[in-house]
Design a protein around this motif. Sequence first.
Motif, short mmCIF file in Angstrom:
data_model
loop_
_atom_site.label_atom_id
_atom_site.label_comp_id
_atom_site.label_asym_id
_atom_site.label_seq_id
_atom_site.Cartn_x
_atom_site.Cartn_y
_atom_site.Cartn_z
N ARG A 42 0.43 -0.92 0.25
CA ARG A 42 0.15 -0.17 0.16
C ARG A 42 0.75 1.11 0.26
O ARG A 42 0.65 1.79 -0.88
CB ARG A 42 -0.92 -0.23 0.86
CG ARG A 42 -2.04 1.08 1.42
CD ARG A 42 -2.47 0.69 2.75
NE ARG A 42 -1.25 2.17 3.36
CZ ARG A 42 -1.39 1.49 4.56
NH1 ARG A 42 -1.98 1.12 5.50
NH2 ARG A 42 -0.02 2.06 6.03
N ASP A 43 1.53 1.60 1.23
CA ASP A 43 2.55 2.61 0.73
C ASP A 43 3.84 2.60 -0.36
O ASP A 43 3.64 4.22 -0.49
CB ASP A 43 3.53 1.95 2.42
CG ASP A 43 3.01 2.48 4.12
OD1 ASP A 43 1.69 2.72 3.86
OD2 ASP A 43 3.54 1.90 4.58
N ALA A 44 4.45 1.66 -0.84
CA ALA A 44 4.94 1.75 -1.95
C ALA A 44 3.86 2.57 -3.34
O ALA A 44 4.66 3.17 -3.52
CB ALA A 44 5.43 0.79 -2.23
N VAL A 264 7.46 -6.85 -3.68
CA VAL A 264 6.31 -5.96 -3.43
C VAL A 264 6.79 -4.28 -3.66
O VAL A 264 5.87 -3.82 -4.99
CB VAL A 264 5.67 -6.12 -2.14
CG1 VAL A 264 4.99 -7.61 -1.49
CG2 VAL A 264 6.56 -5.68 -0.81
N VAL A 265 7.70 -3.86 -3.68
CA VAL A 265 7.96 -2.32 -4.05
C VAL A 265 7.88 -2.62 -5.46
O VAL A 265 7.33 -1.30 -5.94
CB VAL A 265 9.03 -2.05 -3.19
CG1 VAL A 265 9.57 -0.47 -3.45
CG2 VAL A 265 8.80 -1.92 -1.30
N MET A 267 6.83 -4.49 -7.72
CA MET A 267 5.19 -4.90 -8.10
C MET A 267 4.39 -3.44 -7.30
O MET A 267 3.66 -3.39 -9.00
CB MET A 267 4.59 -5.64 -6.94
CG MET A 267 5.17 -7.54 -7.36
SD MET A 267 4.71 -8.46 -6.11
CE MET A 267 2.85 -8.27 -6.33
N ALA A 268 4.37 -2.86 -6.29
CA ALA A 268 3.56 -1.40 -6.51
C ALA A 268 3.52 -0.42 -7.78
O ALA A 268 3.53 -0.09 -7.88
CB ALA A 268 3.41 -1.28 -4.78
N TYR A 269 5.30 -0.13 -7.26
CA TYR A 269 5.40 0.99 -8.46
C TYR A 269 4.91 0.23 -9.76
O TYR A 269 4.54 1.48 -10.67
CB TYR A 269 7.13 0.90 -8.67
CG TYR A 269 8.23 1.68 -7.03
CD1 TYR A 269 6.52 1.91 -6.31
CD2 TYR A 269 9.12 1.76 -7.33
CE1 TYR A 269 7.68 3.10 -4.88
CE2 TYR A 269 9.54 2.82 -5.96
CZ TYR A 269 8.40 2.85 -5.10
OH TYR A 269 9.23 3.33 -3.95
N ASN A 270 5.07 -0.96 -10.33
CA ASN A 270 4.39 -1.04 -12.01
C ASN A 270 3.16 -1.15 -12.13
O ASN A 270 2.98 -0.44 -13.09
CB ASN A 270 5.15 -2.23 -11.98
CG ASN A 270 6.33 -2.89 -12.73
OD1 ASN A 270 6.65 -2.31 -13.71
ND2 ASN A 270 6.88 -3.60 -11.85
N ALA A 271 2.83 -1.05 -10.68
CA ALA A 271 0.86 -1.49 -10.68
C ALA A 271 0.65 0.48 -10.64
O ALA A 271 -0.12 0.53 -11.54
CB ALA A 271 0.22 -1.93 -9.81
N GLY A 322 16.45 -3.62 1.88
CA GLY A 322 15.60 -2.00 2.98
C GLY A 322 14.30 -2.75 3.36
O GLY A 322 13.89 -2.35 3.45
N PHE A 323 13.92 -4.09 2.51
CA PHE A 323 12.40 -4.73 2.82
C PHE A 323 12.49 -5.17 4.31
O PHE A 323 11.71 -4.77 4.24
CB PHE A 323 12.22 -6.37 2.09
CG PHE A 323 11.03 -6.63 2.22
CD1 PHE A 323 9.66 -6.37 1.51
CD2 PHE A 323 10.61 -7.65 2.90
CE1 PHE A 323 8.72 -6.43 1.80
CE2 PHE A 323 9.28 -8.10 2.93
CZ PHE A 323 8.15 -7.68 2.15
N VAL A 324 13.67 -5.63 4.79
CA VAL A 324 13.16 -6.09 6.08
C VAL A 324 14.23 -4.62 6.80
O VAL A 324 15.83 -4.71 6.49
CB VAL A 324 13.11 -7.11 6.62
CG1 VAL A 324 13.48 -6.90 8.45
CG2 VAL A 324 11.99 -8.07 6.33
N GLU A 325 14.29 -4.41 8.89
CA GLU A 325 15.67 -3.26 8.70
C GLU A 325 16.26 -4.27 9.80
O GLU A 325 15.37 -5.98 10.43
CB GLU A 325 15.55 -2.66 9.69
CG GLU A 325 14.60 -0.96 8.33
CD GLU A 325 15.52 -0.50 8.23
OE1 GLU A 325 16.58 -0.57 8.16
OE2 GLU A 325 15.09 -0.13 7.02
#
Length: 331
Positions: A42-44, A264-265, A267-271, A322-325
């Motif tokens: 959602r955030d991306a 997912v980032v 994916m979200a950017y492409n969408a 950067g998916f998990v800190e």
Amino acid sequence: MKQIKFFVQIFLVFLLLASCNQKPQIGLLMDTTARERWVKDRDAFVEKIEENKGSVIVKVADSDPDLQFQQGLELINQGVDVLVIIPVDMVVAAGIVKMAKNQNIPVISYDRLIRDAEIDFFVSTDAIDIGEKQAKFLTTIAPAGNYALIGGPTSDNNSYQLYLGWMNILQPLVDRGDIKIVGSKFVDHWDSEDGYEMIKSIIDSGETIDAIIAGNDALAEGAIQELKEAGLAGKVLVAGQDADISAIRNIILGDQTITVYKPVVSMAYNAADAAIKMAKGKTPTDNMSFTVNNGNHLVPAILLNGQVVNKQNIRMTVVSEGFVEEQEIFE
């Protein structure tokens, strides 16, 4: 007469400028934000839409297909330029698509394919390939033994795709008699309780389990909880998907063998890019890599690759991207 014509021209120019300055409005229908991976999606997505001078209306259905249908109707009535759907139920979502198309609103199916519907674009990962990756990793460690398969709900097309991937790898070993499937079930929900109950029923029946392949990390987490109660945690191989922080911690502890990280980032950017182009009347085919048959037609699609995450490569995968800190893992 000339004065009237002049004012009409000025009015038309005003309307044209107003339409050019209007932000593309994108509707995002989500299944849930209960798992952190969906929060990242959602955030991306919102970030990329706003970066492209658009706006987003987000509706979360809390895994209720009827609520999602109502939310879809609301967004269509609000006149969104494009509708992006993460379907709770692909059959119910097909009804949302039909309503949107009646209003000439383009629809993007995100992560989960909406079947038998006139969707315009699909952005996801290759679920069959992810299923194969899960099964290949576990069968390399345990090429023989008792396997349990926890599939997701049948309302999600990904559940079938993952299962196909699993069986592409497992079936030859089953046919040879090396592997026995002691339990295989599509559960009702993508949550830990369903994973727990399935593995509990197998253990209570007296069957031994050497490996568990789960459709996502929530199902894997429930399976691990039952393994802990049975004194088997760390002794049974477990594969999940989504790279949830709880799964990364379980991998560090040795209770989970692998997860699969979905980008997912990206994916979200492409969408988001596709949605902005569609809102402007353009065809988002620049990054299109596939077409997918959804039972209605061949849908232009972007399918990204998942990546196996295990104890040895956590820093090189989900942490480095950067998916998990890293500090999150050890909180």
